[in-house]
Write a protein that holds these residues in place. Structure first.
Motif, short mmCIF file in Angstrom:
data_model
loop_
_atom_site.label_atom_id
_atom_site.label_comp_id
_atom_site.label_asym_id
_atom_site.label_seq_id
_atom_site.Cartn_x
_atom_site.Cartn_y
_atom_site.Cartn_z
N THR A 142 -16.63 -3.78 -57.64
CA THR A 142 -15.95 -3.87 -56.35
C THR A 142 -16.16 -5.25 -55.75
N HIS A 144 -15.85 -7.08 -52.24
CA HIS A 144 -15.75 -6.64 -50.85
C HIS A 144 -16.25 -7.71 -49.89
N ILE A 155 -13.45 -3.17 -48.53
CA ILE A 155 -13.20 -3.34 -49.97
C ILE A 155 -11.91 -4.12 -50.18
N GLN A 158 -10.96 -3.20 -56.48
CA GLN A 158 -11.85 -2.47 -57.39
C GLN A 158 -11.19 -2.38 -58.76
N THR A 204 -8.86 -3.03 -45.87
CA THR A 204 -8.06 -4.23 -46.10
C THR A 204 -6.64 -3.84 -46.53
#
Length: 208
Positions: A142, A144, A155, A158, A204
């Motif tokens: 991830t 972030h 985040i 991913q 986000t």
């Protein structure tokens, strides 16, 4: 062109992924202008020097308290005109001052699919040991933003990686780095530099 400052402590494999992506033209709108290490012996510093990237060192033990270190790091980043700060294996805890000064401008890469196997104490091989012990079939990485909650920021990207029979923590760590971390960290950095990330609370939205 945004100034990207990368914070490191060790070997710098994620730094190398960023450098390679930059040299391939994959990081648009930004340039790695300085690498700062908490460890004067970090091999990551050699990687930076090999690509003519400026370096600096700031050691936690040179400061009496976390507050003093936090202020010094904040001032150092400001002196480098940092538009984006990237944590690439930076093993020193960030204080609230630097996090607030660079709100939604610090990107970290974590070797799991947050919110699984993250938070305080989950770093390095420990993450992969726990994933294997739990018996999950899919893990990943991830990218972030950093906030005051460990691994709790918004985040950005991913990427999943399948766990295979016979995996050890070391084998899984290598696969997650190669298949996920080294791909999504440069992508997240480029999205930031292209002003394609909008943050709404802890979520986000990525512009197409």
């Amino acid at each position: 062109m945004k100034n990207i400052i990368v914070l490191v402590s060790g070997g710098g494999t994620n730094l190398q992924a960023l450098i390679d992506a930059s040299e391939r033209g994959e990081i648009k709108g930004g340039k790695i202008t300085c690498v700062i290490s908490s460890n004067p012996n970090a091999y990551a510093l050699e990687r930076a020097k090999n690509h003519n990237i400026a370096t600096d060192i700031i050691r936690r033990k040179d400061y009496a308290s976390l507050d003093e270190y936090d202020k010094a790091l904040t001032e150092l980043l400001k002196s480098k005109n940092a538009d984006l700060v990237v944590l690439a294996g930076f093993m020193t805890i960030l204080g609230t001052g630097v996090i607030r000064a660079f709100e939604n401008r610090i990107i970290n890469i974590h070797p799991s699919l947050i919110p699984s196997f993250c938070g305080e104490g989950f770093y390095g091989l420990k993450v992969h040991e726990q994933a294997l012990a739990r018996g999950v079939k899919v893990t990943g990485a991830t990218a972030h933003f950093v906030n005051e909650v460990c691994d709790g920021g918004p985040i950005i990207i991913q990427k999943a990686v399948e766990i295979q029979n016979g995996d050890t923590p070391e084998i899984l760590q290598k696969r997650v780095m190669e298949q996920a971390e080294w791909k999504i960290l440069p992508k997240a950095v480029s999205l930031f530099c292209e002003d394609k990330i909008k943050v709404n609370g802890n979520v986000t939205v990525i512009a197409e």
